[in-house]
Structures are given as C-alpha cells and as structure tokens.
Design a protein around this motif. Structure first.
Motif, short mmCIF file in Angstrom:
data_model
loop_
_atom_site.label_atom_id
_atom_site.label_comp_id
_atom_site.label_asym_id
_atom_site.label_seq_id
_atom_site.Cartn_x
_atom_site.Cartn_y
_atom_site.Cartn_z
N ASP A 69 12.19 59.64 35.16
CA ASP A 69 10.98 58.85 35.27
C ASP A 69 10.78 57.79 34.45
O ASP A 69 10.97 57.76 33.30
N LEU A 70 10.10 56.78 35.09
CA LEU A 70 9.99 55.38 34.26
C LEU A 70 8.71 55.31 33.55
O LEU A 70 7.83 55.51 34.13
N THR A 82 6.15 47.86 36.30
CA THR A 82 6.18 49.10 36.77
C THR A 82 5.87 49.40 38.24
O THR A 82 6.57 50.17 38.94
N LEU A 83 5.01 48.58 38.86
CA LEU A 83 4.89 48.39 40.12
C LEU A 83 6.43 47.89 40.97
O LEU A 83 6.58 48.57 41.82
N GLY A 84 6.87 47.05 40.29
CA GLY A 84 8.20 46.65 40.80
C GLY A 84 9.18 47.53 40.84
O GLY A 84 9.96 47.97 41.77
N MET A 85 9.16 48.56 39.69
CA MET A 85 10.10 49.54 39.84
C MET A 85 9.69 50.79 40.87
O MET A 85 10.63 51.34 41.45
N GLN A 118 8.87 59.17 39.23
CA GLN A 118 7.56 58.70 38.58
C GLN A 118 7.74 57.42 37.95
O GLN A 118 8.56 57.20 37.31
N HIS A 119 6.45 56.60 37.94
CA HIS A 119 6.49 55.48 37.58
C HIS A 119 5.14 55.24 36.71
O HIS A 119 4.06 55.24 37.14
N ILE A 120 5.20 55.01 35.21
CA ILE A 120 4.20 55.17 34.28
C ILE A 120 3.83 53.79 33.68
O ILE A 120 4.67 53.41 32.89
N ALA A 121 2.79 53.24 33.70
CA ALA A 121 2.42 52.01 32.72
C ALA A 121 1.40 52.38 31.85
O ALA A 121 0.25 52.95 32.40
N VAL A 122 1.50 52.11 30.55
CA VAL A 122 0.40 52.29 29.57
C VAL A 122 -0.02 50.97 29.00
O VAL A 122 0.86 50.18 28.31
N ASN A 127 4.33 55.05 44.08
CA ASN A 127 3.96 56.06 43.30
C ASN A 127 3.75 55.44 41.95
O ASN A 127 4.89 55.60 40.90
N LEU A 128 2.57 55.10 41.67
CA LEU A 128 2.42 54.19 40.36
C LEU A 128 1.23 55.19 39.68
O LEU A 128 0.30 55.33 40.26
N LEU A 129 1.48 55.49 38.26
CA LEU A 129 0.35 55.80 37.35
C LEU A 129 0.12 54.69 36.20
O LEU A 129 0.88 54.38 35.43
N ILE A 130 -1.13 54.22 36.31
CA ILE A 130 -1.49 53.33 35.26
C ILE A 130 -2.38 54.01 34.42
O ILE A 130 -3.48 54.84 34.73
#
Length: 590
Positions: free
Chosen positions: A66-67, A124-127, A140-144, A168-171
């Motif tokens: 998960d990134l 993260t959206l690109g990933m 899963q792809h998470i940007a903080v 599948n993006l979580l900000i």
C-alpha cells in the motif's frame, strides 16, 4: 516496562502489537525523535504532531505494498524510524546519512520523493490510476497533506481531478493550522470553522462538493478514533478524504507553545525543551539585511509592498509586517500566485518586492516569463537561500536560478558580493527601475559588521575589479567572491592573478569583459550555481560571439543533484571551498 520501540524494525512488527499497546509506542517514538533531534537538529514539530497517525497508518495498511505519500516530508521522521531506519536515524540530514525528507532511493517505504509542498495528491492519484490500469484493485493509496499545503494551487488541481475519478485514493488532511508560519487564507478560516461547527462539515462542505467521501474532523491523537475511521475507509471505494486535527509539536510543551521556533529549532535540551543558545555572531544574516533594509526603504517610499509565499519568518519579511501590515502580504504556499500578484501590483505603480526562496521560485517559472518579463513589469524578485543551503539537501539547494533566469529577456539578474551590495541593489531597484530584476543571495551570515551605510545607487550592468594582476583573470558572481579573495591571499604568486566581481549575470558588463579578455590569457569563472547554463556558460557565449580564443575554465556546482551535508562539506565536494579554488588557480598559473 518493556521498551516497545526496541522491538520495532519495520511496520510488520507494529502490526503484531495489540491496539492497547499503541499509545505506549507513540510515547516512546516521540521520546526517540526528541532525543535525536535535540542534538542532531532537524524538523521537529511536524513529526511530533503526526506520531499517532504514523503508527495507525502502518498498523492498518500493508505498507510498502500500500502506497503512502507524505506531503513536503517535514513530518516523516516517525515514518522513517518505523520503516527500517531507526538505527541510522542519528545520521539524519548529515553528509552520507539518511535524507531529511522521504526519498525513493533510500527506502521502498518512501513511495515518492518530496521536499516541496502540495505534490502528494497529484502523485498519489497517479499511483492509484496506475494500480487500476494494472488490475491491482486491492491496493491502497494514501496522501497525507497539511492545511498549509492543501491551499496551494497544485493541490486544488489534483483535488479537482481526483473528485471525478474512481481511483482508490485516501487523502488525509493533517490540520494543525500552521505550516512553518501560521496558515493564512480563506481556506484556513473555513477549516477553523469546521473544527468548531460540526454542522458545517455535514451541510456546507467544500470537499464533499468535489465528490469525496468526507469524514471528520476527528482527533488525530486519539487511536480509537483513528483506527475506527481508517478501518472503515479501507473498504470505501473511490476518492476519500479524512480530516484530522493535530497539534504541531505534540508531546513537548515548548514546541506546542512556540510552533514557529520549534518547526526546526536547532539544538535544544531534550528534558526541559529549551532551545540551546547559539554562538552569538557579530555579523548579520542575509535575510535580515533584506528585512531591515526593506523596512528602511518602505518608510521612505510608500509604494513599496512586500509579498512572500508562506515564508514571512524565513525571509525576514516579518519585519515589514510588524511595521507595515497593510503593505505586507503572505499569500500562503502559492508561488505562482505570488509572482502574478506582484505583476498586477506593478501595473498599478506599486513597487513589489517578491521574496521567494530560490528553490521555490522554480515553481512559478511560467509566471516569471509570461506575467512579468514578457510585459516588462518592474517586479523585484529577492531570491533568498540561493546557492548550496546545507542539510535540507537536493530539494532545497538554490543552484539552478542563474541558469533558469539568465535566458529570460528583459530580466536583470544580480548577485551581491556582500551585505552592502545587497542593501544598495535593493535601494537601486526601487528608485524607478523600468524592468524586472532578480537579486540572489545566500542563506546564513555575511562577513561585514557595519553594513548599514548610506545608500548608493548601483549602475546596472557594471562589474568591478577587486584585484589587478597578470595572465589569469578570475571572474566571480555573488558571495563566492569572498572565497576567491581568501584563496588569492594564500597564493605565493598572487600578483599573477586578477579578480573581478561581475555582479550582474545579466546584463553582462561587456565593456569590462573585452578589457579582461584582451589583457589575460586565461579566464576562470567561479559561481555557486549549476555549471550547466550558468554564469560561466554566459562567459563562454561572450567569447564565442566575439571570436576570443582565451583558455576558459569553469568552476561551479557539477551536473548532478547535490545531496545533504553542511555548506562547507558540500562546497568541498563541488570544488568551491577556499582550498579547492586556491589549487585551481595554482594549476592555471603553472
């Protein structure tokens, strides 16, 4: 009690813990960060504020599969410690040690290299889009991202795109109301209202309006809330947005009270938290030369305004804010806006001093060309932190500004040799200059104690001879001239060399250059910027255009990204320290 942190090397170890053990791990992780940063220095407050979040993310998500992307990376110390770098964390930001920011070449857990703000959502959206195309539907792809960074234009562009995607993006918005200086702007005021009025979050939510599954705000220091909400969000499809409230500097009372100082406090007492006194210098930082001088000029010229993108303290424009709050503008982390705002002001007869760190002005390149130079508007760019800046490393060195500005028509580029020259060019620039100018100066202290002399106007495009000599001419730009002068003093045959401070990268002093080329067989250029396309390249172009066949040697930052270390260490690596310059001159004389 068993030391939990001693049992943790990687996130897999964190996942073996029971939920009730996580608060103890958080306490130990904070103590570990404080213990190391107290003596080794670095970015403190941001990492202390996200300890619970860091643990929760690695506890619940399958990193590195998960990134996880940290915006800017000031807050990633806990992440580094939990991802295999605990035993080398004491080398953080030191020469040949680990980097101060996430770095893809350093660890598979660092999904994206960062250092400048507001890139996390786009990356993260690109990933996430890539994962979807590859059929990796469970990934899963998470940007903080912080509340200061999310106000940047690039972050809004990414939110706009993400909201209409099915990625599948979580900000995760880490909202602590401060970046380096306190956050500013309408979005900050909105986020403040959301914290106190939960109805606003439900009924009038700008994030929900962009098609995100919004949740929060929740307490970012409460494991029960974090674990519950992150667990729920793992199973929600599409773009998601979690708003958490944290305290920058959490766990160290002084850091919580004085969040600006403790962003990067230097050395401090790990028990009391008190910042240790630094050696008192009789000299002045270049940023303070700028800050004090613009206040002095603003008292005489009511058309002067100061603009900075979230660097009031770092640029010392806070001195003008204290004296002239209505003429000082912190626009937040928005370099593009800062430049074009300045351009708009210039069209109406104001005298805008746009103060941006050299490395961050790169983010507004189109605006410099299209909105300022093309219209020949007299914006005064003050490029703090030009040259090698030290432990912040490759993302922060201001070594490209000469090369990326030198090619722009109408733009004057000047590098002061010392504090007096900086003071005088600031004076000159506001006395009716009819075109834009960029003034580049370094981080750190000058070498002149009494620099506040009466103003003198500087002739545009005029270099100066600092020393006359024989067959070798050294041409320098900016404060590196001081290192050249020191090198020449150490030479036994120093009378064989001339030294010229060209001062202007653009326009070059063509008249002086013709004299130099006619009277010297060998030319050595010295600059603290990239050697490709920089000041030395301009001298080579002059020689070619005028059919000179002199021997020309260039010294500067080599064609590679320079990593972190002290400025002195990095100058030695680049061959720009006094000893290396001396040896270079001796070789040419021989």
């Amino acid at each position: 009690m068993k030391n939990l942190l001693n049992t943790i090397s990687f996130p897999l170890d964190v996942r073996k813990l029971q939920p009730e053990q996580l608060p103890e791990l958080a306490r130990e992780l904070r103590a570990f960060i404080i213990d190391i940063v107290a003596t080794k220095e670095g970015h403190l407050g941001a990492s202390l504020g996200v300890v619970e979040l860091t643990i929760a993310l690695h506890y619940l998500f399958n990193t590195p599969r998960d990134l996880l992307v940290w915006d800017v990376g000031h807050q990633a110390y806990g992440h580094k410690i939990l991802t295999g770098r605990k035993d080398v964390f004491h080398t953080n930001r030191q020469l040949n040690g680990i980097a101060g920011f996430p770095n893809r070449s350093e660890s598979e857990y660092d999904a994206f290299g960062v250092g400048h703000s507001s890139t996390s959502i786009s990356a993260t959206l690109g990933m996430a889009i890539a994962s979807a195309l590859k059929g990796e539907i469970k990934k899963q792809h998470i940007a903080v991202i912080g509340d200061a960074s999310i106000a940047s234009g690039m972050a809004f562009e990414a939110l706009n795109h993400a909201g209409v995607s099915d990625a599948n993006l979580l900000i995760i918005l880490n909202d602590n109301a401060i970046g380096i200086d306190p956050s500013v702007g309408a979005l900050k005021e909105y986020l403040t209202k959301v914290k106190t009025d939960k109805r606003l979050a439900v009924q009038n939510n700008i994030i929900k309006a962009l098609n995100f599954d919004y949740s929060g705000p929740i307490d970012g220091h409460n494991f029960d809330e974090l674990i519950a909400e992150l667990t729920r969000l793992k199973s929600v499809k599409g773009p998601k947005f979690l708003h958490i409230i944290t305290t920058k500097g959490k766990g160290l009372p002084q850091a919580e009270k004085d969040q600006v100082t403790y962003h990067a406090p230097g050395k401090f007492d790990k028990i009391s938290g008190d910042v240790l006194p630094k050696a008192v210098s009789e000299f002045t930082k270049y940023q303070d030369v700028f800050g004090k001088t613009i206040v002095e000029l603003a008292k005489q010229n009511d058309k002067i305004v100061g603009i900075t993108p979230a660097m009031l303290t770092g640029s010392s424009l806070k001195l003008m804010l204290q004296e002239f709050p209505n003429r000082t503008f912190d626009v937040g982390i928005a370099e593009q806006h800062a430049v074009t705002l300045s351009a708009g002001m210039a069209t109406q007869g104001l005298v805008p001093f746009c103060n941006v760190y050299s490395t961050f002005l790169q983010r507004a390149y189109d605006q410099i060309i299209h909105d300022v130079a093309l219209q020949n508007l007299p914006v005064i760019f003050c490029l703090d932190r030009s040259g090698l800046v030290g432990q912040d490393g490759a993302t922060h060195h201001g070594v490209f500004d000469i090369a990326y500005l030198r090619c722009i028509p109408n733009l004057i580029v000047f590098a002061p040799r010392n504090e007096i020259e900086l003071r005088n060019i600031l004076f000159t620039a506001q006395t009716g200059l009819k075109q834009p100018i960029a003034i580049r100066y370094p981080r750190g202290y000058g070498e002149i104690e009494n620099w506040q002399l009466p103003f003198e106007e500087i002739e545009i495009g005029k270099g100066v001879c600092l020393k006359e000599g024989g067959n070798v001419a050294i041409l320098s730009i900016g404060t590196i001239a001081n290192s050249v002068s020191k090198a020449l003093l150490k030479l036994d045959n120093s009378t064989e060399s001339s030294h010229y401070d060209m001062r202007f990268i653009k326009p070059l002093d063509v008249k002086l250059l013709h004299t130099i080329f006619k009277n010297h067989k060998t030319i050595l250029t010295v600059e603290d910027g990239t050697i490709k396309g920089g000041f030395g390249s301009g001298i080579l172009e002059f020689a070619s255009e005028n059919n000179y066949s002199n021997t020309i040697k260039l010294l500067g930052v080599p064609d590679t990204f320079i990593e972190h270390g002290t400025v002195e260490e990095l100058q030695e690596i680049c061959g720009l320290d006094v000893q290396s310059i001396q040896e270079e001159i001796e070789g040419l004389l021989e």
